[in-house]
Design a protein around this motif. Structure first.
Motif, PDB file in Angstrom:
ATOM      1  N   ARG A  51       1.043  -1.293  -0.385  1.00  0.00           N
ATOM      2  CA  ARG A  51       0.015   0.010   0.060  1.00  0.00           C
ATOM      3  C   ARG A  51       0.860   0.852   0.470  1.00  0.00           C
ATOM      4  NH1 ARG A  51      -2.592  -0.620   5.141  1.00  0.00           N
ATOM      5  NH2 ARG A  51      -4.562  -1.651   4.015  1.00  0.00           N
ATOM      6  N   ARG A  52       0.554   2.548  -0.483  1.00  0.00           N
ATOM      7  CA  ARG A  52       1.365   3.793  -0.606  1.00  0.00           C
ATOM      8  C   ARG A  52       0.344   4.465  -1.238  1.00  0.00           C
ATOM      9  NH1 ARG A  52       2.348   6.112  -5.249  1.00  0.00           N
ATOM     10  NH2 ARG A  52       4.748   7.025  -5.593  1.00  0.00           N
ATOM     11  N   SER A  53       0.486   5.546  -1.198  1.00  0.00           N
ATOM     12  CA  SER A  53      -0.273   6.969  -1.243  1.00  0.00           C
ATOM     13  C   SER A  53       0.746   8.182  -2.169  1.00  0.00           C
ATOM     14  CB  SER A  53      -1.193   6.789  -0.954  1.00  0.00           C
ATOM     15  OG  SER A  53      -2.615   8.105  -1.579  1.00  0.00           O
ATOM     16  N   CYS A  54       1.171   8.532  -0.690  1.00  0.00           N
ATOM     17  CA  CYS A  54       1.797  10.247  -1.569  1.00  0.00           C
ATOM     18  C   CYS A  54       3.324  10.149  -1.653  1.00  0.00           C
ATOM     19  CB  CYS A  54       1.530  10.626  -0.405  1.00  0.00           C
ATOM     20  SG  CYS A  54       2.801  10.495   1.383  1.00  0.00           S
ATOM     21  N   GLY A  55       3.546   9.029  -1.314  1.00  0.00           N
ATOM     22  CA  GLY A  55       5.553   8.733  -1.398  1.00  0.00           C
ATOM     23  C   GLY A  55       6.135   9.664  -0.774  1.00  0.00           C
ATOM     24  N   HIS A  56       5.821  10.462  -0.081  1.00  0.00           N
ATOM     25  CA  HIS A  56       6.576  11.484   0.292  1.00  0.00           C
ATOM     26  C   HIS A  56       6.607  11.990   2.190  1.00  0.00           C
ATOM     27  CE1 HIS A  56       8.188  13.030  -3.026  1.00  0.00           C
ATOM     28  NE2 HIS A  56       6.884  12.596  -3.710  1.00  0.00           N
ATOM     29  N   GLY A  57       5.810  10.615   2.480  1.00  0.00           N
ATOM     30  CA  GLY A  57       6.500  10.114   4.452  1.00  0.00           C
ATOM     31  C   GLY A  57       5.226  11.898   5.161  1.00  0.00           C
ATOM     32  N   VAL A  58       3.189  11.768   4.042  1.00  0.00           N
ATOM     33  CA  VAL A  58       2.504  12.626   4.357  1.00  0.00           C
ATOM     34  C   VAL A  58       1.829  11.189   4.830  1.00  0.00           C
ATOM     35  CG1 VAL A  58       1.332  14.541   4.388  1.00  0.00           C
ATOM     36  CG2 VAL A  58       3.410  14.473   3.295  1.00  0.00           C
ATOM     37  N   CYS A  59       1.199  10.367   4.024  1.00  0.00           N
ATOM     38  CA  CYS A  59       0.073   9.509   4.277  1.00  0.00           C
ATOM     39  C   CYS A  59       0.179   8.912   5.350  1.00  0.00           C
ATOM     40  CB  CYS A  59      -0.681   9.422   3.110  1.00  0.00           C
ATOM     41  SG  CYS A  59       0.134   7.864   2.305  1.00  0.00           S
ATOM     42  N   GLY A  60       0.425   8.010   5.153  1.00  0.00           N
ATOM     43  CA  GLY A  60       1.256   7.197   6.665  1.00  0.00           C
ATOM     44  C   GLY A  60       0.613   5.382   6.256  1.00  0.00           C
ATOM     45  N   ARG A  71       9.025   1.685   9.936  1.00  0.00           N
ATOM     46  CA  ARG A  71       9.507   2.993   8.574  1.00  0.00           C
ATOM     47  C   ARG A  71       8.580   2.698   7.760  1.00  0.00           C
ATOM     48  NH1 ARG A  71      16.089   2.058  10.219  1.00  0.00           N
ATOM     49  NH2 ARG A  71      16.260   0.029  10.267  1.00  0.00           N
ATOM     50  N   LEU A  72       8.871   3.794   6.896  1.00  0.00           N
ATOM     51  CA  LEU A  72       7.893   4.143   5.595  1.00  0.00           C
ATOM     52  C   LEU A  72       8.810   4.190   5.135  1.00  0.00           C
ATOM     53  CD1 LEU A  72       6.835   7.797   6.785  1.00  0.00           C
ATOM     54  CD2 LEU A  72       5.291   5.476   6.600  1.00  0.00           C
ATOM     55  N   ALA A  73       8.596   2.935   3.721  1.00  0.00           N
ATOM     56  CA  ALA A  73       9.089   2.482   3.048  1.00  0.00           C
ATOM     57  C   ALA A  73       9.219   3.987   1.898  1.00  0.00           C
ATOM     58  CB  ALA A  73       8.265   1.911   1.858  1.00  0.00           C
ATOM     59  N   CYS A  74       8.596   4.889   1.805  1.00  0.00           N
ATOM     60  CA  CYS A  74       8.859   5.569   1.324  1.00  0.00           C
ATOM     61  C   CYS A  74      10.035   7.105   1.705  1.00  0.00           C
ATOM     62  CB  CYS A  74       7.314   6.159   0.727  1.00  0.00           C
ATOM     63  SG  CYS A  74       6.720   7.359   2.305  1.00  0.00           S
ATOM     64  N   LYS A  75      10.735   6.566   3.223  1.00  0.00           N
ATOM     65  CA  LYS A  75      11.134   7.496   3.945  1.00  0.00           C
ATOM     66  C   LYS A  75      12.741   7.122   3.742  1.00  0.00           C
ATOM     67  CE  LYS A  75      10.338  10.518   6.433  1.00  0.00           C
ATOM     68  NZ  LYS A  75      10.310  11.050   8.027  1.00  0.00           N
TER      69      LYS A  75
HETATM   70 FE1  FES Z   1       2.773   8.582   2.056  1.00  0.00          FE
HETATM   71 FE2  FES Z   1       4.787   6.977   2.065  1.00  0.00          FE
HETATM   72  S1  FES Z   1       3.211   6.718   0.924  1.00  0.00           S
HETATM   73  S2  FES Z   1       4.382   8.308   3.772  1.00  0.00           S
END
Ligand code: FES
Ligand code: SF4
Ligand code: F3S
Length: 232
Positions: A51-60, A71-75
């Motif tokens: 699961r992913r959405s924002c790709g930038h550590g914002v959506c969780g 950890r967040l995979a996108c960070k």
């Molecule tokens: Fe949104 Fe990582 S994809 S926090």
């Protein structure tokens, strides 16, 4: 560089049990783990589910157990992890498929603490004024993105899944210490019960896991103190 990526795979409709699968991925040290997951899905195995959405550590939405830490995979970047990387779903929540867990129980606990502004007094002509100092009182806990990394890293939650968990307490804190809100008493009563704040054993895993750097144990302590003062 080549990364040796091991992913815990599980399709409850087909697999008798979770199993590790191994992928070799060409990566840049600055790549995020989320990028590697996309490479695997697009180039090696389209059935990989995450699961992913924002790709930038914002959506969780992409908290995972990466090299044994939430950890967040996108960070998190390859250069922070090395060339051997393991990725597994969050611990303690039912796996829907591969890295996707069922968040419904987590959100039910979040909803149980009334995580919204309550004020039934007639509104003033303009806005409900708040001083900068009063706003600062709960600033830290406004940063939560509901990723569940804290609750699913907590041994008290693993041992007793009915424990409301650190994420719900953080979100209660945000409103309990808002001087414009009128439901603090009700929230503290909810959190003073057997599955509330007293289940915390100050293990600190939640603080290590939080991608927003929230001082979760301090928030839990402040809510616990408020609950004691309320009942005194
Ligand atoms: Fe949104 Fe990582 S994809 S926090
Ligand atoms: Fe995620 Fe931190 Fe919020 Fe917990 S407190 S849900 S780790 S952002
Ligand atoms: Fe769990 Fe964090 Fe308390 S890990 S026991 S909620 S300090």
């Amino acid at each position: 560089m080549q990364v040796d990526l091991r992913i815990l795979r599980f399709d409850p409709q087909r697999d008798p049990a979770p199993h590790w699968e191994r992928y070799t991925v060409e990566a840049d040290p600055m790549d995020r783990v989320l990028t590697l997951l996309h490479v695997v899905k697009e180039e090696q195995d389209g059935s990989l589910t995450f699961r992913r959405s924002c790709g930038h550590g914002v959506c969780g939405s992409d908290a995972m157990l990466i090299n044994n830490r939430n950890r967040l995979a996108c960070k998190i970047r390859v250069d922070q992890l090395g060339t051997k990387i393991t990725v597994a779903p969050l611990t303690g929540l039912p796996v829907v498929k591969d890295l996707v867990v069922d968040m419904e129980g987590f959100f039910a606990k979040y909803r149980s603490v009334l995580p919204f502004f309550v004020n039934d007094s007639p509104p003033p002509p303009r806005e409900r004024i708040q001083s900068p100092a009063a706003r600062a009182r709960y600033d830290d806990t406004t940063k939560c993105i509901l990723c569940a990394a804290c609750t699913t890293a907590c041994p008290s939650f693993w041992a007793r899944p009915s424990y409301v968990g650190p994420a719900a307490i953080v979100n209660a804190h945000r409103f309990v210490f808002d001087d414009r809100d009128e439901a603090g008493e009700e929230r503290l009563e909810l959190l003073a019960d057997g599955d509330g704040v007293w289940r915390c054993r100050t293990v600190f895993n939640c603080v290590d896991a939080c991608p927003r750097g929230i001082n979760i144990t301090r928030a839990i302590l402040e809510v616990s103190r408020a609950a004691v003062e309320r009942s005194a």
